[in-house]
Design a protein around this motif. Structure first.
Motif, mmCIF file in Angstrom:
data_model
loop_
_atom_site.group_PDB
_atom_site.id
_atom_site.type_symbol
_atom_site.label_atom_id
_atom_site.label_comp_id
_atom_site.label_asym_id
_atom_site.label_seq_id
_atom_site.Cartn_x
_atom_site.Cartn_y
_atom_site.Cartn_z
ATOM 1 N N GLU A 130 -2.636 4.307 7.910
ATOM 2 C CA GLU A 130 -3.431 4.087 9.558
ATOM 3 C C GLU A 130 -2.743 3.560 10.357
ATOM 4 O O GLU A 130 -2.188 3.312 11.810
ATOM 5 N N SER A 131 -2.210 1.974 10.241
ATOM 6 C CA SER A 131 -1.765 0.712 10.832
ATOM 7 C C SER A 131 -0.337 1.121 10.329
ATOM 8 O O SER A 131 0.228 0.607 11.827
ATOM 9 N N GLU A 135 0.967 -1.280 0.101
ATOM 10 C CA GLU A 135 -0.245 0.158 0.188
ATOM 11 C C GLU A 135 0.662 1.369 -0.239
ATOM 12 O O GLU A 135 1.594 1.639 0.704
ATOM 13 N N LEU A 194 -5.962 -1.978 14.686
ATOM 14 C CA LEU A 194 -5.942 -1.566 13.088
ATOM 15 C C LEU A 194 -5.419 -2.568 12.415
ATOM 16 O O LEU A 194 -5.448 -2.826 11.022
ATOM 17 N N TRP A 204 -9.083 -7.157 5.740
ATOM 18 C CA TRP A 204 -8.748 -6.370 4.526
ATOM 19 C C TRP A 204 -8.670 -7.688 3.589
ATOM 20 O O TRP A 204 -8.441 -7.285 2.234
ATOM 21 N N GLU A 217 -4.756 3.360 2.559
ATOM 22 C CA GLU A 217 -5.684 4.306 3.590
ATOM 23 C C GLU A 217 -5.316 3.228 4.507
ATOM 24 O O GLU A 217 -5.147 3.442 6.072
ATOM 25 N N LYS A 218 -5.369 1.713 4.024
ATOM 26 C CA LYS A 218 -6.029 1.376 5.637
ATOM 27 C C LYS A 218 -3.517 1.311 6.134
ATOM 28 O O LYS A 218 -3.681 0.990 7.646
ATOM 29 N N CYS A 219 -3.426 1.187 5.253
ATOM 30 C CA CYS A 219 -1.487 0.905 5.376
ATOM 31 C C CYS A 219 -1.067 1.867 6.527
ATOM 32 O O CYS A 219 -0.598 2.518 8.105
ATOM 33 N N GLN A 279 -6.721 1.115 -2.796
ATOM 34 C CA GLN A 279 -7.681 0.922 -0.780
ATOM 35 C C GLN A 279 -6.753 0.447 -0.216
ATOM 36 O O GLN A 279 -6.661 1.521 1.498
ATOM 37 N N SER A 280 -5.915 -0.409 -0.321
ATOM 38 C CA SER A 280 -4.857 -0.556 0.917
ATOM 39 C C SER A 280 -3.624 0.914 1.628
ATOM 40 O O SER A 280 -3.193 0.148 2.768
ATOM 41 N N GLU A 310 -7.715 -5.285 11.575
ATOM 42 C CA GLU A 310 -8.468 -4.937 10.749
ATOM 43 C C GLU A 310 -7.911 -4.941 8.912
ATOM 44 O O GLU A 310 -8.803 -5.480 7.997
ATOM 45 N N PHE A 311 -6.785 -4.817 8.964
ATOM 46 C CA PHE A 311 -5.939 -4.913 8.235
ATOM 47 C C PHE A 311 -5.596 -6.151 7.710
ATOM 48 O O PHE A 311 -5.875 -6.238 6.392
#
Length: 666
Positions: free
Chosen positions: A55-56, A19, A78, A85, A51-53, A48-49, A81-82
């Protein structure tokens, strides 16, 4: 950085890989409709990944720079959650398993290939949570470990960095060194043995779900070689004769300091006398090993302090070196947010590491820096990781990694080979006088060898031990004794004062074991960096095998934009091509080869052979006692479960291509 738990480490890496806000695609001329759909899918998943990356990674950074229960829970939340996903994303990729082999575009096919393996996220949710908890718990045990002072047992706040490391370097009291060595292992490895048993079982379970026999097999996949284990053995065979000469010389010099009662003439060397907690490098006691004391290498540590250097200036010095090669300077967020000193007000993970926050903007280093030459080299190592991130940030996320895990580790160390030369240190004012003669050269090469050559067998045995653990060749009732068997056979090292037992877990006293960081990458990097160095030195016109005035070990590529541009071309490829392609582009060679490192140290090897012969030194080592007793009692500590990070799905990317988030210091 290898500063996070396996899970964390995996997660961070995968994060870096998969990501990133910069999801610009590689141009695919003439793409078919099928290829267009494939490209669209991969771009969408990467976006998509991203944003999650981000955050994590921010949550992970918060925890590793401030170890609190609150930060740990947020990080775990987090990452879990990742992980969920990732499972969904992996399912979308696998819907293409019959179609992606039909694609004509090799770049697309390589992306699908790398994304088609789901790492530890293949575990069901209960197992994954357990895996994560155990992983974080083990790293927490290690990072929080403290021991009592040898002389004052009421003072029990000695941390590995800086107190214990300084003591190991300066003390010549055998009893004190025995005590510190043993206490560190009691406070780290011994407390995590039961956790590690569970960790191995869950790791292997995940590997099988991914189609591998065990996690060791999954670890070596990133090297894309069917003969990787044999390749490593062959490289070590080439370099072992030089190591044995160094071992014999060092054993004699230590015997002169500690007497034959401590060190025998033909036996292995006690592990606690090398100035390093794991005896992986012996450069910390190089003052005892100087071949020509009247021409000893100046104390750069003292010079750094005398000139009033700050840790920030050490990083600025490194940045200036990169810029002199026309490489990318560190971006503003790096200077604003990196942690380059150990804070006094909280617990942190001090293990040096480089972080990519997946957004193409934020890159940081976490390091508890000291004003020493060794840490100056570490600064260049970690900034080398950042430079790699900066060079390949334009690629699709899956390619944002080293060509193989060893490449990432080699980048900063390649430049450090130039930085550490007397020529360069004189040029930047840290060495006041520059003397050129054979004796000065031998002193310098000895100091380098006590780090570079001495490290090689340790870097092999770390993963050789784990490969045998994961495969079941080493049963859990024999883990510690198998560890000492390898340390004896490969390093010629033994426990300091008494045999270890299966009540101990000495592998866990080294960060990369609880953090689950694959280690053979360092061996590969130590060979690669000399191949890189030789090629760059030729481009910089600083090396000529036919010119005695331009030997490889005196080369400094500082200010050579020709060398820098060629290096940048390699780094920009990331993992988009097989590593052999990247290697050949720079060196003209498509195989990892030890000839460059052998050439670099050839003057020292010739000198050692002559000196050891003159003193009648035995080359090699013979067993002089029991180093481990295979007995296990029921009084082992069994800490409760802990918490860890997720082992990113697509873990393989993690391993496959070097750590993007934490390029751990070895």
């Amino acid at each position: 950085m290898r500063s996070i738990s396996s899970s964390v480490h995996a997660f961070l890496i995968i994060v870096a890989l998969l990501e990133s806000t910069d999801t610009t695609s590689v141009e695919l001329p003439g793409s078919s409709d099928l290829e267009s759909k494939a490209r669209s899918l991969l771009d969408d998943l990467s976006k998509q990944s991203s944003e999650k990356c981000t955050e994590s990674v921010f949550a992970s950074w918060a925890y590793y720079t401030n170890i609190t229960d609150e930060n740990k829970e947020k990080m775990l939340e987090l990452n879990l959650e990742f992980s969920k996903w990732e499972k969904g994303a992996w399912k979308q990729v696998m819907e293409w398993k019959d179609r992606w082999p039909q694609l004509k575009n090799d770049t697309l096919k390589r992306e699908f290939k790398l994304l088609s393996i789901l790492g530890t996220s293949a575990l069901d949710e209960a197992d994954l949570e357990k895996f994560n908890h155990i992983n974080v718990d083990m790293t927490s045990i290690y990072s929080k470990a403290k021991i009592c002072d040898f002389k004052d047992k009421t003072k029990c706040d000695l941390k590995l960095e800086p107190e214990i490391k300084k003591l190991l370097t300066k003390s010549r009291n055998v009893d004190e060194l025995n005590y510190v060595w043993t206490e560190w292992r009691d406070q780290t490895g011994k407390k995590m043995r039961e956790l590690y048993k569970q960790f191995v079982k869950l790791s292997n379970k995940a590997a099988k779900l991914n189609g591998f026999d065990n996690m060791g097999d999954m670890w070596i996949m990133p090297y894309e070689s069917d003969t990787f284990r044999q390749d490593v053995d062959d490289l070590w065979t080439q370099l072992k004769p030089l190591y044995r000469q160094i071992h014999a010389y060092v054993r004699r010099k230590l015997r002169e300091v500690y007497s034959k009662d401590v060190i025998s003439k033909r036996g292995p060397i006690p592990a606690n006398l090398m100035g390093n907690m794991w005896a992986q490098s012996w450069s910390e006691v190089s003052d005892l090993m100087v071949p020509y004391p009247k021409k000893s290498f100046p104390d750069i540590d003292a010079e750094l302090k005398a000139q009033g250097y700050t840790t920030l200036q050490m990083f600025e010095l490194s940045d200036e070196y990169f810029k002199s090669l026309n490489l990318t300077e560190m971006p503003e967020p790096f200077w604003k947010h990196s942690m380059i000193e150990r804070p006094d007000d909280r617990d942190v993970v001090c293990h040096a590491s480089a972080w990519d926050f997946c957004n193409g903007v934020d890159f940081r280093i976490k390091q508890c820096t000291s004003l020493t030459m060794k840490d100056l080299i570490t600064v260049h190592h970690e900034m080398g990781h950042i430079q790699y991130y900066l060079q390949y940030k334009h690629l699709p996320a899956v390619f944002r990694a080293g060509a193989n895990p060893g490449f990432h580790e080699a980048v900063g160390d390649t430049l450090a080979l130039s930085v550490s030369t007397p020529k360069h240190l004189h040029k930047i004012g840290l060495l006041k006088e520059l003397h050129k003669d054979k004796e000065v050269d031998i002193n310098y090469l000895m100091k380098m060898a006590l780090d570079k050559i001495v490290f090689l067998p340790f870097s092999v045995l770390m993963d050789r031990w784990r490969w045998d653990v994961f495969s079941g060749k080493n049963h859990e009732d024999n883990w510690n004794c198998a560890w000492w068997k390898l340390r004896y056979e490969l390093q010629g090292i033994k426990p300091p004062h008494q045999a270890r037992t299966e009540n101990d877990f000495d592998p866990g006293a080294k960060y990369h074991i609880p953090a689950n960081v694959p280690y053979v990458r360092y061996f590969i990097s130590f060979v690669l960096q000399f191949q890189f160095h030789k090629a760059l030195c030729g481009l910089a016109d600083q090396y000529d095998p036919q010119d005695p005035s331009k030997p490889l070990h005196q080369c400094d590529i500082y200010q050579s934009t020709t060398a820098g541009n060629a290096f940048a071309d390699l780094l920009k490829l990331g993992s988009s091509k097989h590593w052999s392609v990247a290697l050949k582009a720079l060196t003209g060679e498509d195989k990892i080869d030890a000839s460059a490192i052998k050439e670099y140290f050839k003057p020292l090897e010739e000198w050692l052979i002559e000196d050891n012969t003159k003193h009648g030194e035995f080359i090699g080592w013979e067993k002089d006692g029991d180093y481990c007793i295979g007995e296990k009692t029921d009084d082992d500590p069994s800490p409760s479960g802990g918490q860890s990070l997720l082992f990113s799905s697509w873990y393989i990317l993690v391993l496959i291509f070097t750590l993007c988030f934490q390029s751990l210091v070895r």
